[in-house]
Design a protein around this motif. Structure first.
Motif, PDB file in Angstrom:
ATOM      1  N   THR A  83      68.713  18.977  58.234  1.00 32.59           N
ATOM      2  CA  THR A  83      69.024  20.198  58.988  1.00 32.59           C
ATOM      3  C   THR A  83      67.770  20.878  59.517  1.00 32.59           C
ATOM      4  OG1 THR A  83      70.913  20.490  57.510  1.00 32.59           O
ATOM      5  CG2 THR A  83      70.288  22.368  58.855  1.00 32.59           C
ATOM      6  N   ASN A  84      66.786  21.131  58.637  1.00 29.46           N
ATOM      7  CA  ASN A  84      65.620  21.901  59.082  1.00 29.46           C
ATOM      8  C   ASN A  84      64.721  21.108  60.025  1.00 29.46           C
ATOM      9  OD1 ASN A  84      64.234  20.207  57.369  1.00 29.46           O
ATOM     10  ND2 ASN A  84      63.824  21.746  55.819  1.00 29.46           N
ATOM     11  N   ASN A  87      66.149  21.772  63.391  1.00 26.38           N
ATOM     12  CA  ASN A  87      65.890  23.161  63.761  1.00 26.38           C
ATOM     13  C   ASN A  87      64.431  23.367  64.174  1.00 26.38           C
ATOM     14  OD1 ASN A  87      66.781  25.874  64.038  1.00 26.38           O
ATOM     15  ND2 ASN A  87      65.784  26.382  62.109  1.00 26.38           N
ATOM     16  N   ILE A  90      63.615  21.860  67.595  1.00 27.81           N
ATOM     17  CA  ILE A  90      64.038  22.738  68.702  1.00 27.81           C
ATOM     18  C   ILE A  90      63.039  23.876  68.880  1.00 27.81           C
ATOM     19  CG2 ILE A  90      65.835  24.364  69.429  1.00 27.81           C
ATOM     20  CD1 ILE A  90      67.815  22.456  67.861  1.00 27.81           C
ATOM     21  N   LYS A  91      62.582  24.475  67.756  1.00 24.45           N
ATOM     22  CA  LYS A  91      61.622  25.587  67.839  1.00 24.45           C
ATOM     23  C   LYS A  91      60.287  25.151  68.439  1.00 24.45           C
ATOM     24  CE  LYS A  91      63.359  28.545  64.132  1.00 24.45           C
ATOM     25  NZ  LYS A  91      63.084  29.135  62.790  1.00 24.45           N
ATOM     26  N   LEU A 120      75.377  22.007  59.003  1.00 26.06           N
ATOM     27  CA  LEU A 120      75.105  22.722  60.257  1.00 26.06           C
ATOM     28  C   LEU A 120      76.324  23.537  60.697  1.00 26.06           C
ATOM     29  CD1 LEU A 120      73.152  19.948  62.188  1.00 26.06           C
ATOM     30  CD2 LEU A 120      72.243  22.176  61.555  1.00 26.06           C
ATOM     31  N   ARG A 126      73.877  30.552  64.539  1.00 26.85           N
ATOM     32  CA  ARG A 126      72.410  30.472  64.611  1.00 26.85           C
ATOM     33  C   ARG A 126      71.928  29.035  64.787  1.00 26.85           C
ATOM     34  NH1 ARG A 126      69.415  33.250  59.802  1.00 26.85           N
ATOM     35  NH2 ARG A 126      67.654  32.427  60.995  1.00 26.85           N
ATOM     36  N   TYR A 127      72.701  28.088  64.305  1.00 29.52           N
ATOM     37  CA  TYR A 127      72.317  26.669  64.360  1.00 29.52           C
ATOM     38  C   TYR A 127      73.215  25.873  65.314  1.00 29.52           C
ATOM     39  CZ  TYR A 127      69.298  27.519  60.319  1.00 29.52           C
ATOM     40  OH  TYR A 127      68.310  27.987  59.483  1.00 29.52           O
ATOM     41  N   ALA A 130      71.223  23.177  67.176  1.00 32.95           N
ATOM     42  CA  ALA A 130      70.924  22.043  66.297  1.00 32.95           C
ATOM     43  C   ALA A 130      72.172  21.187  66.073  1.00 32.95           C
ATOM     44  CB  ALA A 130      70.392  22.547  64.962  1.00 32.95           C
TER      45      ALA A 130
END
Length: 208
Positions: A83-84, A87, A90-91, A120, A126-127, A130
């Motif tokens: 998951t992270n 994320n 994308i950031k 997710l 917020r995700y 993602a």
């Protein structure tokens, strides 16, 4: 003279008395051992049976492993993402497939487990980007190894422990620490806005 004769008699009788006492003691010890014999004591019999029934679980080393080198890894590389990692990609504005190919200089197929997609979906709006990325047709969707509802990190660890043919992409420090205990599993993460990899010397595209 009578006193000396009496002393001689006592000295002569003393060894005989000691011999009889020793025999008597040995007889008593044998009788006690017979009473508490392992074949008669139910507690000892049950304990012995439980010890014999206990089987040690020894993990089998995969045939592809040569010490810490994993011969099963090769292009196209299948990279399990968590998951992270999605994320942070994308950031940092990194294209997942292109970034992996630049790192490994070979074709890469991102793999998303069902547990990661479920995580997710639970995280909400917020995700959502993602989640949309995880459903990209270039990504390979695979079923979870553990039962439904299991934490995604546990599922990833179990998946690569059983099948040592994956690279794991994660930025989670706890997950990386757990994966380091499994030999032959390279770990991809983000460093200086680029993908890099550890435990894989042949990844010449990774920044050093």
């Amino acid at each position: 003279e009578d006193a000396q004769a009496g002393t001689r008699v006592r000295l002569c009788l003393f060894p005989r008395a000691m011999g009889r006492a020793k025999k008597l003691r040995a007889h008593k010890v044998a009788a006690v051992k017979k009473i508490i014999a392992p074949t008669r004591d139910k507690r000892l019999v049950a304990k012995k049976a439980a010890t014999e029934a206990k089987v040690q679980n020894v993990e089998q080393v995969p045939a592809s492993m040569f010490f810490a080198h994993n011969a099963a890894l090769g292009p196209p590389f299948h990279v399990i993402v968590d998951t992270n990692f999605l994320n942070f990609s994308i950031k940092n504005k990194i294209d997942v497939v292109k970034g992996m190919m630049d790192c490994l200089l070979a074709k890469c197929i991102p793999v998303v487990l069902e547990s990661v997609v479920a995580e997710l979906e639970k995280l909400g709006s917020r995700y959502r980007v993602a989640l949309k990325l995880a459903k990209d047709p270039r990504f390979l969707r695979m079923p979870s190894y553990l039962p439904r509802g299991t934490y995604a990190d546990d599922d990833i660890v179990e998946h690569v422990r059983v099948h040592r043919c994956f690279v794991v992409a994660t930025c989670d420090k706890d997950l990386r620490r757990r994966l380091r205990k499994i030999p032959g599993v390279p770990i991809m993460f983000i460093q200086s806005r680029r993908y890099t990899i550890e435990r894989m010397p042949e990844a010449f595209g990774a920044p050093r």
